[in-house]
Write an enzyme that holds these catalytic residues in place. Structure first.
Site, short mmCIF file in Angstrom:
data_model
loop_
_atom_site.label_atom_id
_atom_site.label_comp_id
_atom_site.label_asym_id
_atom_site.label_seq_id
_atom_site.Cartn_x
_atom_site.Cartn_y
_atom_site.Cartn_z
N SER A 254 4.53 0.41 -8.71
CA SER A 254 4.34 0.88 -7.35
C SER A 254 4.94 2.28 -7.19
CB SER A 254 4.98 -0.10 -6.37
OG SER A 254 4.81 0.33 -5.05
N LYS B 21 10.07 1.18 -2.87
CA LYS B 21 8.87 0.44 -3.29
C LYS B 21 9.08 -1.06 -3.46
CE LYS B 21 6.17 2.76 -3.02
NZ LYS B 21 5.81 3.27 -1.66
N HIS C 86 18.14 3.51 1.46
CA HIS C 86 17.87 3.19 0.06
C HIS C 86 19.13 3.42 -0.78
CE1 HIS C 86 13.61 2.67 0.53
NE2 HIS C 86 13.28 3.94 0.64
#
Ligand code: A3P
Length: 289
Positions: free
Chosen positions: A132, A42, A102
């Site tokens: 988010s 995000k 990630h």
């Protein structure tokens, strides 16, 4: 460097599919001419992917749209069947490859530290990132229910979310900058001056595009355009994976939405905790622009 063995914390906070695939991920071999896009979830992953792709395709919108939605850049820790895993996809791809992850630095495959591949890291201020992520988790049908906002707020601060602690992630990658070629970008800077940041990415990728192409890239990577674009708004992802009637993937795309979510007391608590967790790092964030 030894392979990272999965500790209890990672087992809990990495997606279970990644955990099942851990051995393959740890054996993955980076190549020196890879470009790795890296973010905490995000933080603007899709945005930087679109910018990188548009630069790569020299502003050719159609070519860019033809690249497959979220697997256009193999996602190293992607392990959801029945598709091939992220590692399988990366291994099958011709060089030079553009890859995405990630993973926090402590969980990277050892070959990462032996390679000289380039890295683009995008960081986003933790308050907006938390907001988010909360809305994303509400609509994602594969991540656990986020619970109430109050619960989520605590869980995020304690790193009890998928991909673990935001604080460890950004600090780890900030430190890696001393050892590796990393273009470290901030969501807030791209928002403030997209042209300047797009040019940084272009130079880092060793490209030189003229102003008219940069105009197109700037336009096409705006929030409004990306919200309409089926290749970037995830509208092709089935409802059983993302239910965008709950919250759209391209949600607001602004800096400072945390102010609509944090209470005064939460903000105070967050700031105190943030100060402790970020002590000793030179990394700073703008929570508003
Ligand atoms: P919000 O939920 O705050 O709107 P990721 O791609 O890492 O999952 O990040 C998603 C976040 O980036 C969402 O934030 C999304 O709206 C925002 N985003 C995506 N493209 C953007 C763009 N072109 N400009 C600004 N924000 C963008």
């Amino acid at each position: 460097k030894k392979r990272a063995s999965l500790g209890e914390v990672e087992r809990i906070f990495l997606p279970s599919t990644t955990v099942n695939n851990w051995d393959q991920i740890q054996k993955f071999r980076f190549k020196d001419d890879d470009l790795l896009i890296c973010t905490y979830p995000k933080s603007g992953t899709t945005w930087i992917q679109e910018i990188v792709d548009m630069i790569e395709q020299k502003g050719d919108v159609e070519k860019c749209r033809r690249s497959v939605i979220h697997h256009r850049h193999p996602f190293i820790e992607w392990a959801r069947s029945p598709q091939p895993t992220g590692v399988d996809q990366a291994n099958a791809m011709p060089s030079p490859r553009i890859l995405k992850t990630h993973l926090p630095t402590q969980l990277l495959p050892p070959s990462f530290w032996e390679s000289t591949c380039k890295i683009i890291y995008v960081a986003r201020n933790p308050k907006d990132c938390m907001v988010s992520y909360y809305h994303f988790q509400r609509m994602s049908q594969t991540l656990p229910e986020p619970g109430t906002w109050e619960d989520y707020f605590e869980n995020f601060m304690n790193g009890k979310v998928s991909c673990g602690s935001w604080y460890d992630h950004v600090k780890g990658w900030w430190k890696a900058k001393d050892k590796r070629q990393i273009l470290f970008l901030f969501y807030e800077d791209i928002k403030e001056n997209p042209r300047r940041e797009i040019q940084k990415v272009m130079k880092f990728m060793g490209k030189n595009l003229d102003e008219t192409i940069l105009d197109i890239i700037e336009q096409e990577t705006s929030f409004e355009k990306m919200k309409e674009n089926p290749m970037t708004n995830r509208s092709t992802v089935p409802k059983t994976i993302m239910d965008q009637s709950i919250s759209p993937f391209m949600r607001k795309g602004i800096v400072g939405d945390w102010k609509n979510h944090f209470t005064v007391a939460q903000n105070e608590k967050f700031n105190n905790d943030y100060k402790k967790k970020m002590e000793g790092t030179s990394l700073t964030f703008r929570m508003e622009i």
